[in-house]
Design a protein around this motif. Structure first.
Motif, PDB file in Angstrom:
ATOM      1  N   VAL A 227      -9.194 -33.715  37.514  1.00 13.84           N
ATOM      2  CA  VAL A 227      -8.159 -33.522  38.530  1.00 13.84           C
ATOM      3  C   VAL A 227      -7.855 -34.833  39.243  1.00 13.84           C
ATOM      4  CG1 VAL A 227      -7.594 -32.359  40.698  1.00 13.84           C
ATOM      5  CG2 VAL A 227      -8.691 -31.083  38.845  1.00 13.84           C
ATOM      6  N   ALA A 228      -8.902 -35.550  39.624  1.00 13.93           N
ATOM      7  CA  ALA A 228      -8.700 -36.828  40.314  1.00 13.93           C
ATOM      8  C   ALA A 228      -7.978 -37.825  39.408  1.00 13.93           C
ATOM      9  CB  ALA A 228     -10.042 -37.402  40.763  1.00 13.93           C
ATOM     10  N   ALA A 229      -8.304 -37.826  38.113  1.00 21.28           N
ATOM     11  CA  ALA A 229      -7.657 -38.745  37.178  1.00 21.28           C
ATOM     12  C   ALA A 229      -6.172 -38.425  37.029  1.00 21.28           C
ATOM     13  CB  ALA A 229      -8.347 -38.679  35.821  1.00 21.28           C
ATOM     14  N   ILE A 230      -5.836 -37.142  36.934  1.00 18.06           N
ATOM     15  CA  ILE A 230      -4.428 -36.750  36.803  1.00 18.06           C
ATOM     16  C   ILE A 230      -3.660 -37.086  38.075  1.00 18.06           C
ATOM     17  CG2 ILE A 230      -2.875 -34.775  36.568  1.00 18.06           C
ATOM     18  CD1 ILE A 230      -4.974 -33.508  34.719  1.00 18.06           C
ATOM     19  N   GLU A 231      -4.272 -36.810  39.244  1.00 16.91           N
ATOM     20  CA  GLU A 231      -3.582 -37.075  40.499  1.00 16.91           C
ATOM     21  C   GLU A 231      -3.445 -38.566  40.775  1.00 16.91           C
ATOM     22  OE1 GLU A 231      -5.189 -34.928  43.767  1.00 16.91           O
ATOM     23  OE2 GLU A 231      -4.664 -32.966  42.907  1.00 16.91           O
ATOM     24  N   GLN A 232      -4.310 -39.363  40.173  1.00 16.69           N
ATOM     25  CA  GLN A 232      -4.201 -40.800  40.361  1.00 16.69           C
ATOM     26  C   GLN A 232      -2.920 -41.340  39.718  1.00 16.69           C
ATOM     27  OE1 GLN A 232      -7.099 -43.514  38.393  1.00 16.69           O
ATOM     28  NE2 GLN A 232      -7.623 -44.112  40.484  1.00 16.69           N
ATOM     29  N   SER A 233      -2.550 -40.789  38.576  1.00 13.67           N
ATOM     30  CA  SER A 233      -1.332 -41.243  37.893  1.00 13.67           C
ATOM     31  C   SER A 233      -0.117 -40.385  38.222  1.00 13.67           C
ATOM     32  CB  SER A 233      -1.557 -41.248  36.375  1.00 13.67           C
ATOM     33  OG  SER A 233      -1.913 -39.955  35.921  1.00 13.67           O
ATOM     34  N   SER A 234      -0.347 -39.141  38.644  1.00 18.94           N
ATOM     35  CA  SER A 234       0.767 -38.236  38.974  1.00 18.94           C
ATOM     36  C   SER A 234       0.451 -37.511  40.280  1.00 18.94           C
ATOM     37  CB  SER A 234       0.995 -37.222  37.848  1.00 18.94           C
ATOM     38  OG  SER A 234       1.240 -37.869  36.618  1.00 18.94           O
ATOM     39  N   PRO A 237       0.845 -31.758  43.101  1.00 20.42           N
ATOM     40  CA  PRO A 237       0.075 -30.569  42.704  1.00 20.42           C
ATOM     41  C   PRO A 237      -0.279 -30.515  41.224  1.00 20.42           C
ATOM     42  CG  PRO A 237       2.396 -30.000  42.897  1.00 20.42           C
ATOM     43  CD  PRO A 237       2.270 -31.444  43.319  1.00 20.42           C
ATOM     44  N   LEU A 238       0.108 -31.520  40.433  1.00 26.07           N
ATOM     45  CA  LEU A 238      -0.123 -31.451  38.992  1.00 26.07           C
ATOM     46  C   LEU A 238      -1.603 -31.334  38.667  1.00 26.07           C
ATOM     47  CD1 LEU A 238       1.002 -31.546  36.124  1.00 26.07           C
ATOM     48  CD2 LEU A 238       0.875 -34.042  36.212  1.00 26.07           C
ATOM     49  N   GLY A 239      -2.453 -32.115  39.355  1.00 24.37           N
ATOM     50  CA  GLY A 239      -3.882 -32.074  39.072  1.00 24.37           C
ATOM     51  C   GLY A 239      -4.474 -30.702  39.337  1.00 24.37           C
ATOM     52  N   GLY A 240      -4.132 -30.123  40.508  1.00 27.09           N
ATOM     53  CA  GLY A 240      -4.631 -28.787  40.825  1.00 27.09           C
ATOM     54  C   GLY A 240      -4.111 -27.739  39.868  1.00 27.09           C
ATOM     55  N   GLY A 241      -2.830 -27.859  39.491  1.00 28.27           N
ATOM     56  CA  GLY A 241      -2.263 -26.919  38.534  1.00 28.27           C
ATOM     57  C   GLY A 241      -2.932 -27.024  37.171  1.00 28.27           C
ATOM     58  N   ALA A 242      -3.247 -28.251  36.763  1.00 26.97           N
ATOM     59  CA  ALA A 242      -3.940 -28.440  35.482  1.00 26.97           C
ATOM     60  C   ALA A 242      -5.313 -27.788  35.510  1.00 26.97           C
ATOM     61  CB  ALA A 242      -4.064 -29.932  35.173  1.00 26.97           C
ATOM     62  N   TRP A 243      -6.005 -27.846  36.658  1.00 26.32           N
ATOM     63  CA  TRP A 243      -7.333 -27.240  36.748  1.00 26.32           C
ATOM     64  C   TRP A 243      -7.267 -25.720  36.652  1.00 26.32           C
ATOM     65  CZ3 TRP A 243     -11.684 -28.964  35.483  1.00 26.32           C
ATOM     66  CH2 TRP A 243     -12.883 -28.356  35.898  1.00 26.32           C
ATOM     67  N   VAL A 244      -6.226 -25.128  37.247  1.00 26.00           N
ATOM     68  CA  VAL A 244      -6.024 -23.687  37.089  1.00 26.00           C
ATOM     69  C   VAL A 244      -5.808 -23.357  35.618  1.00 26.00           C
ATOM     70  CG1 VAL A 244      -4.525 -21.732  37.648  1.00 26.00           C
ATOM     71  CG2 VAL A 244      -5.093 -23.412  39.408  1.00 26.00           C
ATOM     72  N   LEU A 283      -6.341 -37.515  26.336  1.00 28.98           N
ATOM     73  CA  LEU A 283      -4.890 -37.505  26.493  1.00 28.98           C
ATOM     74  C   LEU A 283      -4.400 -38.060  27.839  1.00 28.98           C
ATOM     75  CD1 LEU A 283      -3.601 -34.222  24.787  1.00 28.98           C
ATOM     76  CD2 LEU A 283      -3.013 -36.581  24.228  1.00 28.98           C
ATOM     77  N   PRO A 284      -4.934 -37.600  29.003  1.00 29.41           N
ATOM     78  CA  PRO A 284      -4.396 -38.119  30.265  1.00 29.41           C
ATOM     79  C   PRO A 284      -4.587 -39.622  30.429  1.00 29.41           C
ATOM     80  CG  PRO A 284      -5.732 -36.159  30.636  1.00 29.41           C
ATOM     81  CD  PRO A 284      -5.974 -36.587  29.223  1.00 29.41           C
ATOM     82  N   ALA A 285      -5.661 -40.165  29.830  1.00 33.27           N
ATOM     83  CA  ALA A 285      -5.925 -41.600  29.957  1.00 33.27           C
ATOM     84  C   ALA A 285      -5.063 -42.410  29.001  1.00 33.27           C
ATOM     85  CB  ALA A 285      -7.401 -41.883  29.699  1.00 33.27           C
ATOM     86  N   GLY A 288      -0.775 -40.122  29.685  1.00 35.62           N
ATOM     87  CA  GLY A 288      -0.338 -39.890  31.051  1.00 35.62           C
ATOM     88  C   GLY A 288       0.882 -38.992  31.109  1.00 35.62           C
ATOM     89  N   GLY A 289       1.267 -38.623  32.332  1.00 34.51           N
ATOM     90  CA  GLY A 289       2.422 -37.762  32.524  1.00 34.51           C
ATOM     91  C   GLY A 289       2.063 -36.293  32.503  1.00 34.51           C
ATOM     92  N   ALA A 290       3.013 -35.459  32.938  1.00 32.38           N
ATOM     93  CA  ALA A 290       2.768 -34.026  33.063  1.00 32.38           C
ATOM     94  C   ALA A 290       2.481 -33.336  31.733  1.00 32.38           C
ATOM     95  CB  ALA A 290       3.948 -33.365  33.771  1.00 32.38           C
ATOM     96  N   PRO A 291       3.255 -33.594  30.660  1.00 38.30           N
ATOM     97  CA  PRO A 291       2.955 -32.891  29.403  1.00 38.30           C
ATOM     98  C   PRO A 291       1.550 -33.168  28.892  1.00 38.30           C
ATOM     99  CG  PRO A 291       5.143 -33.877  29.319  1.00 38.30           C
ATOM    100  CD  PRO A 291       4.487 -34.404  30.549  1.00 38.30           C
TER     101      PRO A 291
END
Length: 404
Positions: A227-234, A237-244, A283-285, A288-291
């Motif tokens: 979550v922290a990695a996703i929110e760092q680049s985006s 709420p994307l990180g929290g949504g990804a965790w759900v 993939l996120p590293a 990156g990005g929402a997809p």
């Protein structure tokens, strides 16, 4: 357990922003939780009777819930570490007791049914992630911990009457002693026999243990910092949504992998799950990005509980003594190493940590590939059995069959 163990992941960015928690301190809190998890797993090894204790299960549920409620009461990192350590101990005890209960009470049921029980961890992840996501715009990190404690309390009440593994009956214990005595005699005879008479499961269990321990290292890095990695680049709420999404993907995953295990080789499935998970973590590293974040969440959620299901089922298939506790101990040992290994990398962000995690999971896949070599899919181990006892006049045939 899904709430108590994993709600820290979506709350971590809130603690960075609102509680002044540094990246290294965040890794230390994660490590404390995993040390506690190892201690709880070791209790399952050293004191096997605990897996049959309803009182210990209930105490663990209370402790796990209480540690969540106590987190907002302080800003002391040492106290936070102690609370997360206790949460880890309670989580491991709940896990070992629950898995032993599943393997005992659902032994004659289809394999996918215990798989759905494992999916409860995913449901806990999804619920706690959704809870934090909803609270984030209107509340701080303290409210997130209190809300997660309330959710854990509701789930603890729902699981209060879980039946632990039943203790062996006197007849079963007697037959176990007879079998052990017969085995001693057979061992002497088998020592002079050709080694091809039956497979030695130690070498396969060693490969399984190595793979599952490495999975513990790689998966927990992603499970803690995704979550922290996703929110760092985006940011947002994307990180929290990804965790759900991780939790939602995890709910059916164990049952689906267990169903596949009826048609496919478990070592093959374990190898496939580890490779898919490594791709998801990277993939996120790499992109990156929402997809990429959303695909990563699905791939990670669909595999990490499935890997546990496959590994524990494989250990049970090999009939290695105390395989659940031993594999859980190795897994939790890997989880301790994970945050410690990546802590120096966190000063440069979370992307390098995810790349390292994906690399470790790939090494776990290599160990799973070794496990496939000559694996005894239809294992016939040479062992002595106690003489079949004819039922006494007062026993029914069904009763006698149940004793066997």
């Amino acid at each position: 357990m899904g709430v108590g163990r994993f709600v820290y992941t979506p709350i971590l960015p809130l603690m960075h922003a609102g509680a002044g928690l540094s990246a290294s301190a965040g890794a230390n809190l994660a490590t404390a939780n995993y040390v506690g998890y190892l201690l709880g797993a070791l209790v399952g090894i050293l004191a096997p009777a605990v897996v049959r204790s309803r009182a210990l299960l209930r105490a663990s549920l209370v402790v796990l819930t209480g540690t969540l409620a106590a987190m907002p009461a302080t800003h002391d990192t040492a106290v936070w570490c102690a609370l997360r350590l206790l949460a880890g101990v309670a989580s491991a005890l709940i896990f070992v007791i629950a898995v032993s209960s599943l393997l005992s009470h659902l032994r004659e049921y289809p394999a996918h049914l215990p798989g759905w029980a494992f999916g409860g961890v995913g449901a806990g992840i999804a619920l706690s992630g959704l809870l934090v996501l909803l609270l984030r715009p209107v509340a701080d990190w303290r409210a997130a911990w209190w809300a997660s404690a309330a959710l854990a309390a509701v789930l603890a009440i729902a699981s209060w009457n879980l039946r632990p593994e039943a203790p062996p009956t006197t007849t079963q214990a007697t037959q176990a002693i007879q079998a052990a005595q017969a085995t001693e005699a057979t061992t002497v005879i088998a020592a002079t026999a050709d080694s091809s008479d039956g497979p030695r499961t130690h070498r396969w269990f060693t490969a399984l243990f190595a793979s599952y321990t490495l999975e513990g290292i790689g998966y927990i890095i992603a499970g803690t910092f995704l979550v922290a990695a996703i929110e760092q680049s985006s940011p947002g709420p994307l990180g929290g949504g990804a965790w759900v999404l991780v939790g939602l993907a995890a709910v059916p995953s164990s049952a689906l992998w267990a169903r596949l295990g009826r048609r496919r080789s478990r070592p093959d499935l374990l190898l496939a799950a580890l490779v898919v998970q490594a791709v998801g973590i990277a993939l996120p590293a790499l992109i990156g990005g929402a997809p990429a974040a959303l695909v990563s969440a699905v791939l990670f959620g669909a595999t990490f509980i499935g890997v546990s299901t496959l590994a524990l089922a494989t250990g049970a298939h090999l009939e290695f003594p105390r395989s659940v506790a031993l594999l859980t101990a190795g897994y939790s040992g890997g989880q301790i190493l994970g945050p410690l290994v990546v802590a120096p990398l966190l000063h440069h962000g979370y992307q390098q940590a995810l790349i390292l995690a994906a690399s470790v999971v790939l090494v776990a896949a290599v160990a799973a590939a070794v496990l496939r070599i000559g694996f005894p899919h239809h294992m016939v181990v040479v062992r002595a059995t106690a003489p079949v006892r004819q039922p006494a006049p007062t026993e029914s045939a069904a009763d006698a069959g149940s004793h066997r």
